[in-house]
Structures are given as structure tokens and as C-alpha cells.
Scaffold this motif. Structure first.
Motif, PDB file in Angstrom:
ATOM      1  N   TYR A  30       0.904  -1.147  -0.083  1.00  0.00           N
ATOM      2  CA  TYR A  30      -0.187   0.043   0.049  1.00  0.00           C
ATOM      3  C   TYR A  30       0.913   1.280   0.014  1.00  0.00           C
ATOM      4  O   TYR A  30       1.900   1.168   0.493  1.00  0.00           O
ATOM      5  CB  TYR A  30      -1.116  -0.141   1.179  1.00  0.00           C
ATOM      6  N   GLN A  31       0.291   2.176  -0.530  1.00  0.00           N
ATOM      7  CA  GLN A  31       0.883   3.712  -0.551  1.00  0.00           C
ATOM      8  C   GLN A  31      -0.125   4.557  -0.324  1.00  0.00           C
ATOM      9  O   GLN A  31      -1.348   4.513  -0.475  1.00  0.00           O
ATOM     10  CB  GLN A  31       1.366   3.982  -1.885  1.00  0.00           C
ATOM     11  N   ASP A  33      -2.564   7.653  -0.800  1.00  0.00           N
ATOM     12  CA  ASP A  33      -3.056   8.204  -1.847  1.00  0.00           C
ATOM     13  C   ASP A  33      -3.164   9.649  -2.001  1.00  0.00           C
ATOM     14  O   ASP A  33      -3.697  10.298  -1.306  1.00  0.00           O
ATOM     15  CB  ASP A  33      -4.552   7.481  -2.049  1.00  0.00           C
ATOM     16  N   GLY A  35      -4.820  11.609  -4.168  1.00  0.00           N
ATOM     17  CA  GLY A  35      -5.772  12.323  -4.721  1.00  0.00           C
ATOM     18  C   GLY A  35      -5.384  12.736  -6.186  1.00  0.00           C
ATOM     19  O   GLY A  35      -4.530  12.353  -6.933  1.00  0.00           O
ATOM     20  N   ASN A  36      -6.267  13.862  -6.463  1.00  0.00           N
ATOM     21  CA  ASN A  36      -6.225  14.378  -7.920  1.00  0.00           C
ATOM     22  C   ASN A  36      -5.103  15.460  -7.826  1.00  0.00           C
ATOM     23  O   ASN A  36      -5.351  16.723  -8.020  1.00  0.00           O
ATOM     24  CB  ASN A  36      -7.463  14.587  -8.556  1.00  0.00           C
ATOM     25  N   ASP A  88       7.477   8.080   1.770  1.00  0.00           N
ATOM     26  CA  ASP A  88       5.951   8.509   1.131  1.00  0.00           C
ATOM     27  C   ASP A  88       5.235   9.310   1.603  1.00  0.00           C
ATOM     28  O   ASP A  88       4.890  10.292   0.658  1.00  0.00           O
ATOM     29  CB  ASP A  88       5.229   7.257   1.291  1.00  0.00           C
ATOM     30  N   GLN A  92       4.395  12.729  -0.724  1.00  0.00           N
ATOM     31  CA  GLN A  92       2.935  13.198  -0.824  1.00  0.00           C
ATOM     32  C   GLN A  92       3.003  14.751  -0.309  1.00  0.00           C
ATOM     33  O   GLN A  92       2.141  15.636  -1.208  1.00  0.00           O
ATOM     34  CB  GLN A  92       2.157  12.497   0.154  1.00  0.00           C
ATOM     35  N   ARG A 172      -6.894   4.428   2.853  1.00  0.00           N
ATOM     36  CA  ARG A 172      -7.808   5.508   2.305  1.00  0.00           C
ATOM     37  C   ARG A 172      -7.938   6.683   3.362  1.00  0.00           C
ATOM     38  O   ARG A 172      -7.721   7.985   3.039  1.00  0.00           O
ATOM     39  CB  ARG A 172      -8.988   5.035   1.588  1.00  0.00           C
ATOM     40  N   SER A 175      -4.814   8.651   4.217  1.00  0.00           N
ATOM     41  CA  SER A 175      -4.435   9.305   3.107  1.00  0.00           C
ATOM     42  C   SER A 175      -5.386  10.658   3.122  1.00  0.00           C
ATOM     43  O   SER A 175      -4.882  11.756   2.632  1.00  0.00           O
ATOM     44  CB  SER A 175      -4.696   8.638   1.691  1.00  0.00           C
ATOM     45  N   ARG A 179      -4.114  14.557   3.321  1.00  0.00           N
ATOM     46  CA  ARG A 179      -4.762  15.749   2.420  1.00  0.00           C
ATOM     47  C   ARG A 179      -5.191  16.910   3.176  1.00  0.00           C
ATOM     48  O   ARG A 179      -5.063  17.922   2.901  1.00  0.00           O
ATOM     49  CB  ARG A 179      -5.362  15.212   1.317  1.00  0.00           C
TER      50      ARG A 179
END
Length: 235
Positions: A30-31, A33, A35-36, A88, A92, A172, A175, A179
Motif C-alpha cells: 500500500y501507498q 493516495d 488524490g487528484n 512516502d 506526498q 484511504r 491518506s 490531504r
């Protein structure tokens, strides 16, 4: 009718191989996420130095830890991080902050020669974990400094996000709180970082010295008549 019997040793070898395949199934990786988070195309934007970024010791590993109801941490066998979680997190942070600020002028500390930041972000992450029965929790402390090292803003942060209990949904949720942290930092940078771009000072040009003017010849005194009694003029 002839019955073909496999040697006992071949049968045992097959059984051991089957057990081995069952025991050593691939573990999901797993990493976080991001997003966009699309990187801006232009090279302009506010210049930001990100870091130093300090991360709690227990996060600097590949094991995916689970927070238990009693507060303890145990490594799960259902998955692990794809590499270093600390590395990671750095990736990010840099990518998401660049996307939110629409700036390519970001660098991780220590700054490379020639890079002059308009603001510096110091970040310390003391907790980032979750558990089958516990939400994802992020605890951090961020500070914003101006080019002279003066504190512009800072905040202690605790963010939580619920999940459905599976490892994938826990990642999730972790992450998502990451964000949310980047969003807070980006808003602070936008508030205090709207400064004119730092431009290297050009060397001052020497102003040509004008030649000294020749001293003017003294003018002869102007003779003015002085009127006194008796209409007598003196010169």
C-alpha cells in the motif's frame, strides 16, 4: 488392470509444495493516495522550502501497524507499506502542496544553492495510524517562517477519519487526513506567502564622477552709491 502408484517421496514433495504456496502468498502493498494532485505546468509561483520534516520513529518502517483498543500497536500480516512510509509522506507533502499552491518552486530541506524561499514550512508528525476498530488519526505540528526565520503562523493539529475496518479502507482514511493537513498548510502559505518574487540584487554600477569645476574668478565688488547728508558719494 495395472495401477500406477506414485512413489511416496513424490507425493510428499507435492504436498509440501502445496503447503508452501499457501503459506507464502503475496502480501498486498500500500501507498498513501494523493488524490487528484496534478502538478502545475508553469514554473512560477511562490517559492517554498518544505522541511525539515520530522516523523515519529514508529512510522519509519515498512510494517503496516494497527492501533489496538488498549493503545498498543501490532504489525498486520494482511499488508505492508510499499517501501518507507516516511519517504512516502515526504513525496506526498511535496506533490500535494505544489498542486494546491499551483507552484513549481518547491524544494525539500536542505535547500539547494541558489534557491531562495519566500516562506519555509517546518512540520513534525507524531502520529499517523489506525486500527480495525479505531479511526485514522493524524497528529502534527506545523510552523511557517519568513525568509528571516521569523514565525508567521503555526498550529497543533489532530485530524480523524472513520473507515470500514479493512486495511485498504484504513489506508484511504490515512491518506485523507494527510490531504487535510496539506490543505491547512497551503492556506497559510497563500496568506503569508503572497510576496513579490525574490530577485537577486544586481551589483550596483559605479556612477561616473564629474570633473571638479574650476573655481570661478572673484567678481569685482559692485559699487553702489551711499547717500548721506550733504549729497556726498563714497566709493
Amino acid at each position: 488392470m495395472t495401477v500406477v502408484r506414485l512413489p511416496l517421496i513424490l507425493l510428499l514433495t507435492g504436498l509440501l509444495g502445496l503447503v508452501g504456496c499457501t503459506a507464502y502468498q503475496p502480501v498486498p502493498l500500500y501507498q498513501l493516495d494523493g488524490g487528484n494532485a496534478e502538478l502545475p505546468d508553469e514554473k512560477g509561483g511562490v517559492a517554498v522550502l518544505l522541511g525539515p520534516v520530522s516523523i515519529a520513529d514508529y512510522l519509519q518502517r515498512e510494517a503496516l501497524l494497527q492501533r489496538q483498543p488498549d493503545g498498543s500497536l501490532t504489525a498486520t500480516s494482511e499488508g505492508r507499506w510499499a517501501g518507507s512510509l516516511a519517504a512516502d509522506i515526504d513525496r506526498q507533502l511535496l506533490r500535494q502542496l505544489a498542486a494546491r499552491l499551483n507552484s513549481q518552486r518547491l524544494a525539500m530541506a536542505p535547500a539547494t544553492p541558489g534557491f531562495t524561499p519566500q516562506v519555509q514550512v517546518l512540520l513534525s508528525i507524531s502520529r499517523l495510524d489506525s486500527g480495525p476498530q479505531l479511526p485514522a488519526v493524524l497528529e502534527a505540528h506545523w510552523r511557517l517562517l519568513n525568509p528571516d526565520g521569523k514565525l508567521l503562523d503555526g498550529r497543533l493539529v489532530r485530524l480523524e477519519e472513520a473507515h470500514q475496518g479493512t486495511i485498504a479502507d484504513q489506508v484511504r482514511a490515512q491518506s485523507l487526513v494527510m490531504r487535510q493537513l496539506v490543505e491547512q498548510v497551503a492556506l497559510a502559505v497563500q496568506e503569508y506567502g503572497n510576496l513579490p518574487p525574490v530577485v537577486a540584487e544586481e551589483p550596483r554600477k559605479k556612477t561616473p564622477v564629474a570633473p571638479a569645476a574650476k573655481p570661478a574668478r572673484p567678481k569685482a565688488p559692485v559699487v553702489e552709491p551711499i547717500r548721506i547728508e550733504g549729497e556726498v558719494f563714497r566709493f
